[in-house]
Design a protein around this motif. Sequence first.
Motif, PDB file in Angstrom:
ATOM      1  N   THR A 190      -4.560   7.371 -12.145  1.00 31.69           N
ATOM      2  CA  THR A 190      -2.852   6.837 -12.037  1.00 31.69           C
ATOM      3  C   THR A 190      -1.937   6.705 -13.329  1.00 31.69           C
ATOM      4  O   THR A 190      -0.942   7.427 -13.272  1.00 31.69           O
ATOM      5  CB  THR A 190      -2.769   5.460 -11.284  1.00 31.69           C
ATOM      6  N   GLN A 211     -11.511   7.524  -4.751  1.00 29.94           N
ATOM      7  CA  GLN A 211     -10.656   6.267  -4.790  1.00 29.94           C
ATOM      8  C   GLN A 211     -10.433   5.659  -6.035  1.00 29.94           C
ATOM      9  O   GLN A 211      -9.608   5.465  -6.528  1.00 29.94           O
ATOM     10  CB  GLN A 211     -10.707   5.447  -3.605  1.00 29.94           C
ATOM     11  N   THR A 267      -0.009  -0.630 -11.821  1.00 31.21           N
ATOM     12  CA  THR A 267      -0.207  -0.131 -10.308  1.00 31.21           C
ATOM     13  C   THR A 267      -1.817  -0.262  -9.975  1.00 31.21           C
ATOM     14  O   THR A 267      -2.073  -0.815  -9.072  1.00 31.21           O
ATOM     15  CB  THR A 267       0.471   1.379 -10.194  1.00 31.21           C
ATOM     16  N   GLN A 275      -9.287   2.263   0.859  1.00 33.78           N
ATOM     17  CA  GLN A 275      -7.712   1.639   0.604  1.00 33.78           C
ATOM     18  C   GLN A 275      -7.834   0.188   0.659  1.00 33.78           C
ATOM     19  O   GLN A 275      -6.856  -0.438   0.321  1.00 33.78           O
ATOM     20  CB  GLN A 275      -6.707   2.149   1.402  1.00 33.78           C
ATOM     21  N   ARG A 313      -9.176   8.104  -8.524  1.00 35.40           N
ATOM     22  CA  ARG A 313      -7.712   8.446  -8.174  1.00 35.40           C
ATOM     23  C   ARG A 313      -7.143   7.114  -8.892  1.00 35.40           C
ATOM     24  O   ARG A 313      -5.964   7.326  -9.565  1.00 35.40           O
ATOM     25  CB  ARG A 313      -7.369   8.358  -7.158  1.00 35.40           C
ATOM     26  N   ASN A 324      -3.257  16.594  -2.457  1.00 36.89           N
ATOM     27  CA  ASN A 324      -3.883  16.248  -1.062  1.00 36.89           C
ATOM     28  C   ASN A 324      -4.881  17.353  -0.904  1.00 36.89           C
ATOM     29  O   ASN A 324      -6.197  16.832  -0.092  1.00 36.89           O
ATOM     30  CB  ASN A 324      -3.017  15.954  -0.082  1.00 36.89           C
ATOM     31  N   ASN A 368      -2.690  -2.476  -6.691  1.00 39.83           N
ATOM     32  CA  ASN A 368      -3.691  -2.087  -6.000  1.00 39.83           C
ATOM     33  C   ASN A 368      -4.453  -3.370  -5.355  1.00 39.83           C
ATOM     34  O   ASN A 368      -4.738  -3.271  -4.175  1.00 39.83           O
ATOM     35  CB  ASN A 368      -4.505  -1.148  -6.640  1.00 39.83           C
ATOM     36  N   TYR A 378       0.930  -1.304  -0.163  1.00 41.98           N
ATOM     37  CA  TYR A 378       0.070  -0.029   0.064  1.00 41.98           C
ATOM     38  C   TYR A 378       1.035   1.406   0.018  1.00 41.98           C
ATOM     39  O   TYR A 378       0.491   2.144  -0.615  1.00 41.98           O
ATOM     40  CB  TYR A 378      -1.166  -0.192   1.424  1.00 41.98           C
ATOM     41  N   LEU A 379       2.046   1.129   0.770  1.00 42.33           N
ATOM     42  CA  LEU A 379       2.760   2.446   0.864  1.00 42.33           C
ATOM     43  C   LEU A 379       3.563   2.672  -0.678  1.00 42.33           C
ATOM     44  O   LEU A 379       3.789   3.759  -0.851  1.00 42.33           O
ATOM     45  CB  LEU A 379       3.693   2.240   2.085  1.00 42.33           C
ATOM     46  N   GLN A 423       2.565   1.894  -3.215  1.00 42.34           N
ATOM     47  CA  GLN A 423       1.727   2.170  -4.202  1.00 42.34           C
ATOM     48  C   GLN A 423       1.285   3.877  -4.068  1.00 42.34           C
ATOM     49  O   GLN A 423       1.545   4.556  -4.985  1.00 42.34           O
ATOM     50  CB  GLN A 423       0.353   1.589  -4.285  1.00 42.34           C
ATOM     51  N   GLU A 424       1.424   4.169  -2.910  1.00 43.72           N
ATOM     52  CA  GLU A 424       1.300   5.661  -2.631  1.00 43.72           C
ATOM     53  C   GLU A 424       2.462   6.566  -3.196  1.00 43.72           C
ATOM     54  O   GLU A 424       2.205   7.715  -3.372  1.00 43.72           O
ATOM     55  CB  GLU A 424       1.097   6.071  -1.105  1.00 43.72           C
ATOM     56  N   TYR A 431       2.483  17.164  -4.936  1.00 42.79           N
ATOM     57  CA  TYR A 431       1.748  16.050  -3.935  1.00 42.79           C
ATOM     58  C   TYR A 431       0.925  16.895  -2.929  1.00 42.79           C
ATOM     59  O   TYR A 431      -0.299  16.363  -2.512  1.00 42.79           O
ATOM     60  CB  TYR A 431       3.077  15.344  -3.346  1.00 42.79           C
TER      61      TYR A 431
END
Length: 374
Positions: free
Chosen positions: A293, A286, A128, A259, A289, A336, A133, A73-74, A76-77, A332
């Motif tokens: 990507t 989500q 991704t 997530q 998003r 956000n 994901n 997960y991290l 991917q971020e 970034y």
Amino acid sequence: MIPTAIPLPRNMRLSPTLSWYIGRQYLSLFMMFFFGLATVILLLTVVDVIDRVSGKGADLVTMLKLAFMKLPYLTQEVMPFTALFAALTTFWRLTRHHELVVTRSAGVSVWQFLLPVLVAGLLLGVVTTTLLNPVASILLSRYEALESTFKGKSSSIFAISKTGLWLRQRSDQGQSVIHAVSVTPNSMVLNNVIVFDYEDDDRFTGRIDAQSAELREGRWVLFEAWKTAPGVAAEFFDTIDLETDLTIEKIQESLADPQTISFWSLPSFIALMTEAGFSAVRHQLQLHRLLATPFLLIAMILLAASFSLRPQRRGRVGLILLGGVMTGFLFYFVSNFVFTLGLSGKIPVILAAWLPSGVSMMLGVAALLHLEDG
């Protein structure tokens, strides 16, 4: 006299060999940065997990397992930053070794030698979204469930299925499982409610069938309810109060984190939430998003090219590359902020999800057009 045609120099097309060379340079650097960032993230995650669950019954193997579960997960971020750093380094190397100068002098435009990198970025974005994901969402869900066991709290009190919605709560008398067909939008009024009562040893003690149930402070108020129990005749009540420690905030927090839902499962989950009467804004954001990507990675590549393809002058290379990195971080924080506006309903969900990548792509294209024509 008829003027003779003057032969113009043929604009050279980028050869497959050169395309593969440039694309391979980018992919190799992308993987290097990806594994480098993943290693750093893993070390930081291990420290964070130790801080969160140490002394709560978790051994070292379990803590490492938790860290590895959260890692996909991290990573991917941080994928946009990986694409940005890899592109900056690729173009800087090619420019420093004068390979791009030679290519440009042969008649190749900036768009032609950017194409292999843009295609690679598009494919990495698709991978991704469609592969990384789903794996990351499954492992993150297991991470949260395993972590909750060491923190002594339930991982979820709420669930949505095709049959309706389910709530679980505990009281001094035991445990209750509440099922409802739907919830009235913008409220916490459940429709067509069934309450199953259990003692602490999971022994069934009775049920309540109600027309509706409204959550008030410290209690559910069930309207037009029939109460039944094993061996006892059903009894009708206009209202029945059911003690609860649930609040609207607790129920909303217990909704499945977007997530933890796979890209492939999000559309059906959004449909279920909408049908049940819940807001699906977070999950819609989500979904969009994830769809954006691949274009976000392309935007990062274009921004990197606009910085690193400029003519290199002594003493200014570091500043130019630093400018590219700072632009990425600025992007970034702006992203956000825009996503937060989307979650709050200030701007439409689709606009919040697609605006950052769309604006970044336009800025990158404009900068490259200026560089190419200048």
